[in-house]
Design an enzyme around this catalytic site. Structure first.
Site, PDB file in Angstrom:
ATOM      1  N   HIS A  84      24.082   4.412  14.355  1.00 34.83           N
ATOM      2  CA  HIS A  84      24.662   4.130  15.671  1.00 34.83           C
ATOM      3  C   HIS A  84      23.541   3.668  16.598  1.00 34.83           C
ATOM      4  O   HIS A  84      22.369   3.751  16.249  1.00 34.83           O
ATOM      5  CB  HIS A  84      25.372   5.367  16.236  1.00 34.83           C
ATOM      6  CG  HIS A  84      24.487   6.535  16.480  1.00 34.83           C
ATOM      7  ND1 HIS A  84      24.515   7.669  15.709  1.00 34.83           N
ATOM      8  CD2 HIS A  84      23.527   6.742  17.406  1.00 34.83           C
ATOM      9  CE1 HIS A  84      23.605   8.521  16.154  1.00 34.83           C
ATOM     10  NE2 HIS A  84      22.986   7.988  17.181  1.00 34.83           N
TER      11      HIS A  84
HETATM   12  P1  TYD Z   1      25.920  12.233  15.612  1.00 33.11           P
HETATM   13  O1  TYD Z   1      25.151  11.829  16.820  1.00 33.11           O
HETATM   14  O2  TYD Z   1      26.959  11.284  15.110  1.00 33.11           O
HETATM   15  O3  TYD Z   1      24.913  12.621  14.433  1.00 33.11           O
HETATM   16  P2  TYD Z   1      24.058  11.721  13.422  1.00 33.11           P
HETATM   17  O4  TYD Z   1      23.901  10.390  14.045  1.00 33.11           O
HETATM   18  O5  TYD Z   1      22.792  12.449  13.253  1.00 33.11           O
HETATM   19  O6  TYD Z   1      24.765  11.650  12.122  1.00 33.11           O
HETATM   20  O7  TYD Z   1      26.562  13.652  15.920  1.00 33.11           O
HETATM   21  C1  TYD Z   1      27.196  14.410  14.910  1.00 33.11           C
HETATM   22  C2  TYD Z   1      28.229  15.297  15.588  1.00 33.11           C
HETATM   23  O8  TYD Z   1      27.603  16.207  16.486  1.00 33.11           O
HETATM   24  C3  TYD Z   1      29.254  14.514  16.388  1.00 33.11           C
HETATM   25  O9  TYD Z   1      30.524  15.118  16.181  1.00 33.11           O
HETATM   26  C4  TYD Z   1      28.842  14.725  17.815  1.00 33.11           C
HETATM   27  C5  TYD Z   1      28.131  16.073  17.790  1.00 33.11           C
HETATM   28  N1  TYD Z   1      27.028  16.136  18.773  1.00 33.11           N
HETATM   29  C6  TYD Z   1      27.179  16.920  19.904  1.00 33.11           C
HETATM   30  O10 TYD Z   1      28.227  17.554  20.129  1.00 33.11           O
HETATM   31  N2  TYD Z   1      26.151  16.995  20.797  1.00 33.11           N
HETATM   32  C7  TYD Z   1      24.988  16.318  20.595  1.00 33.11           C
HETATM   33  O11 TYD Z   1      24.050  16.423  21.434  1.00 33.11           O
HETATM   34  C8  TYD Z   1      24.851  15.501  19.421  1.00 33.11           C
HETATM   35  C9  TYD Z   1      23.587  14.722  19.154  1.00 33.11           C
HETATM   36  C10 TYD Z   1      25.894  15.438  18.541  1.00 33.11           C
END
Ligand code: TYD
Length: 139
Positions: A56
């Site tokens: 992302h």
């Molecule tokens: P995501 O940012 O998509 O993780 P990655 O890119 O590492 O795979 O986040 C994963 C999940 O965690 C998503 O459901 C959103 C949640 N999340 C939060 O609730 N708060 C946060 O600060 C972050 C970074 C993620």
């Protein structure tokens, strides 16, 4: 907002206090270490070997990504160029400016990816589709 490229994203050397008998300590302090103030800290851990995270971009968020333990690879993509960084030192951080597509993989066993972020969590700041990202970058 200015659109940055991958060459604007660099490894920052963090303050390191070494003691022969007691190990090391690294400090990140608002107003001193980073070009942004930290509003949120989160960390990834227990990432299975072969798994990939990220995929992302953020529109406004700045981040410092640190391998607090172990190692992993971060690949940044500005739509034109890709640049990979192998992080394996707790006293170094990758400063990721806004607007970078990022993927994290090659996690070692026991790796802890600590992220210091310039803002609180906001799903509206995410671009999660690569085609949308290219449109955002006008490519
Ligand atoms: P995501 O940012 O998509 O993780 P990655 O890119 O590492 O795979 O986040 C994963 C999940 O965690 C998503 O459901 C959103 C949640 N999340 C939060 O609730 N708060 C946060 O600060 C972050 C970074 C993620």
């Amino acid at each position: 907002m200015e659109k940055y490229n991958v060459f604007d994203c660099t490894i920052l050397e963090l303050d390191r206090h070494h003691s022969d008998r007691k190990g090391n300590l690294t400090v990140v302090e608002n107003g001193v270490t980073l070009p942004f103030d930290v509003k949120r800290v989160y960390y990834l851990y227990d990432v299975p070997g072969g798994a990939s995270r990220g995929a992302h971009a953020h529109i406004n968020l700045s981040q410092l990504i640190v391998a607090a333990s172990g190692s992993f690879k971060v690949t940044l993509d500005d739509g034109n160029c890709k640049r990979s960084f192998f992080l394996n030192r707790p006293y170094q951080g990758l400063y990721v400016k806004p607007g970078m597509w990022r993927e994290l993989d090659d996690f070692s066993s026991g790796a802890v990816c600590m992220v210091l972020a310039s803002d609180i969590y906001d799903e509206d700041d995410y671009i999660r589709d690569y085609d949308d990202f290219l449109k955002y970058r006008n490519i």
